[in-house]
Design a protein around this motif. Sequence first.
Motif, short mmCIF file in Angstrom:
data_model
loop_
_atom_site.label_atom_id
_atom_site.label_comp_id
_atom_site.label_asym_id
_atom_site.label_seq_id
_atom_site.Cartn_x
_atom_site.Cartn_y
_atom_site.Cartn_z
N SER A 22 2.45 27.49 10.13
CA SER A 22 2.72 26.50 9.11
C SER A 22 3.48 25.32 9.71
O SER A 22 4.12 25.44 10.74
CB SER A 22 3.53 27.11 7.96
N THR A 23 3.40 24.19 9.05
CA THR A 23 4.09 22.99 9.51
C THR A 23 4.79 22.34 8.32
O THR A 23 4.39 21.27 7.85
CB THR A 23 3.10 21.99 10.15
N PRO A 24 5.85 22.96 7.80
CA PRO A 24 6.49 22.42 6.59
C PRO A 24 7.08 21.03 6.77
O PRO A 24 6.99 20.21 5.86
CB PRO A 24 7.58 23.46 6.29
N HIS A 25 7.67 20.74 7.93
CA HIS A 25 8.26 19.41 8.13
C HIS A 25 7.18 18.33 8.21
O HIS A 25 7.31 17.26 7.62
CB HIS A 25 9.10 19.39 9.41
N HIS A 26 6.11 18.64 8.96
CA HIS A 26 5.02 17.67 9.09
C HIS A 26 4.35 17.42 7.75
O HIS A 26 4.10 16.28 7.36
CB HIS A 26 4.01 18.19 10.11
N THR A 27 4.07 18.51 7.03
CA THR A 27 3.44 18.38 5.71
C THR A 27 4.35 17.64 4.74
O THR A 27 3.89 16.82 3.94
CB THR A 27 3.10 19.77 5.15
N ASN A 28 5.64 17.92 4.82
CA ASN A 28 6.60 17.27 3.93
C ASN A 28 6.67 15.77 4.20
O ASN A 28 6.79 14.97 3.27
CB ASN A 28 7.98 17.90 4.10
N ALA A 29 6.58 15.38 5.47
CA ALA A 29 6.60 13.96 5.81
C ALA A 29 5.40 13.23 5.20
O ALA A 29 5.52 12.11 4.70
CB ALA A 29 6.63 13.78 7.32
N LEU A 30 4.23 13.90 5.25
CA LEU A 30 3.04 13.31 4.62
C LEU A 30 3.21 13.23 3.11
O LEU A 30 2.85 12.22 2.49
CB LEU A 30 1.81 14.16 4.96
N ALA A 31 3.78 14.29 2.52
CA ALA A 31 3.97 14.31 1.07
C ALA A 31 4.93 13.21 0.62
O ALA A 31 4.75 12.60 -0.44
CB ALA A 31 4.48 15.68 0.62
N GLU A 32 5.97 12.96 1.41
CA GLU A 32 6.92 11.90 1.06
C GLU A 32 6.23 10.54 0.99
O GLU A 32 6.51 9.74 0.09
CB GLU A 32 8.05 11.86 2.08
N ASP A 33 5.34 10.28 1.95
CA ASP A 33 4.62 9.00 1.94
C ASP A 33 3.66 8.93 0.76
O ASP A 33 3.55 7.89 0.09
CB ASP A 33 3.84 8.83 3.25
N ILE A 34 2.95 10.03 0.49
CA ILE A 34 1.97 10.04 -0.60
C ILE A 34 2.65 9.86 -1.95
O ILE A 34 2.12 9.20 -2.84
CB ILE A 34 1.15 11.35 -0.56
N HIS A 35 3.84 10.45 -2.10
CA HIS A 35 4.54 10.43 -3.39
C HIS A 35 5.62 9.35 -3.46
O HIS A 35 6.59 9.49 -4.21
CB HIS A 35 5.16 11.80 -3.67
N LEU A 36 5.45 8.29 -2.70
CA LEU A 36 6.45 7.22 -2.71
C LEU A 36 6.61 6.61 -4.10
O LEU A 36 7.74 6.36 -4.55
CB LEU A 36 6.05 6.13 -1.70
N VAL A 37 5.51 6.41 -4.79
CA VAL A 37 5.58 5.81 -6.12
C VAL A 37 6.29 6.74 -7.09
O VAL A 37 7.15 6.31 -7.88
CB VAL A 37 4.15 5.48 -6.64
N SER A 38 5.98 8.04 -7.04
CA SER A 38 6.63 8.98 -7.96
C SER A 38 8.11 9.12 -7.64
O SER A 38 8.94 9.31 -8.54
CB SER A 38 5.94 10.35 -7.88
N THR A 39 8.49 9.02 -6.35
CA THR A 39 9.90 9.06 -5.98
C THR A 39 10.63 7.85 -6.52
O THR A 39 11.76 7.96 -7.05
CB THR A 39 10.04 9.12 -4.45
#
Length: 431
Positions: A22-39
């Motif tokens: 698994s790559t939780p940090h890598h996946t999380n970094a992608l999720a942060e960019d994708i969810h910028l508007v929701s953040t």
Amino acid sequence: NNRGAKLDSKDGHDNPASVDESTPHHTNALAEDIHLVSTTHLISSTLATLTTTGSNVTPTSSFHETLLLLKVWALQRGFLRGHDTFTTTTLALVLVYLYRTKAIGRRMGSIQAFTTFMKFWSEVDWLGESTLTSGNNMNAAKLLAHKMDKKAAFVIPEEGRNESQTISHCEQSRLYAKDVRDNGHSGAPKTLLDCYKAHYTTFSSPFSSIASQSHHDSPILLDPTMTINYLARLSPSFVKESKAEAHAALRLIHGQEREGASGAGAFRKLFLETNRFWTRYDAYVRIPLEVIPKIGCQSGGAGKKSKGHGGKTGREEAKVWGQDASDIGYDESVRRGVVGVLSRALGDRVTAIRVFSSGNGDIRSNVNVDSGNDIATKVVLDSDQCCAIPIRGGNATVGYAANVSDRAPTPSALPSNDEEPCLVVGLRIDP
């Protein structure tokens, strides 16, 4: 992508297998960019609840003033916009959590809110190590289980719900529980929150003599959908250092330090005085980049038995970092690995260890370390670090480096980086 290998499996060293599928940090970094508007919406909606109906959220509101104080406090200590430190967004989101859980009230002023933030950050056991002591004889499995049990994990509540209600109504959490229940994953965490704890925790610890190849521990603060960990970028060494500084800030605020006896003295210490890398530590260690691949292995001891030349049984080298490189990146894996090795070597003789390397080039070596060839390192200055270059030349003594200002007006006085590029580590000695 957080699931990966089973937690109850073993590797060849009788240690719990790290979750390298698994790559939780890598996946999380992608999720942060994708969810910028929701953040952004999460922060904006919180701000909207702090004002009366029909009024505007102005830059002079208590939330903005508190955030400004936190940014200045962090910037003066080198805690802002580093490779493993706070960003403005992470500071704002911790504030959002404190406002939504009513730890900070709507009527509280910026100084009260700042104090609440410092208390929260300094008292929470973000890494699960607060009850550990030097010299404990736990094996790797017990140490990992202890850290996971003690480690704190938080979820930002949805509007109109508290934290526990948000978790119970979270669709992501229900889908995870259903998947575990239906497919019968052996040894898998029962809840999504426990799953996050499992994948942001390793048995690497300065309180243990056990060598670990993984050092991807991170604090956990999830969004209401339990999709993003907003604190995943923070390293263990930064968490420990920032907690110590937050505790010191509380002592100043409450007048428990001589400088904080007067309000003006505390304000000056907290927000006006610069206390960054080259003035924070008692000693500085320079590690040449060419030897890093060598010290990444620990010969003998914990390694697996293997047959050497002539059929004789020997021991393979046990790597002490690098297994999580595909997740957090090679550079960050090395930085955390170096801190881990020094922590275990120095034990309780030091109270803080920090690598200074943010925004300053590539530390990986593409040449044979035994060939004697020089390693080319291109320095890329980071705007937050100004002209302070952590990769020093071979002629730079520790004493000289310690006197270099973080805000040097020109880089001309710094040593050449063409001679023996190295990684600089700051150490605070326990008196």
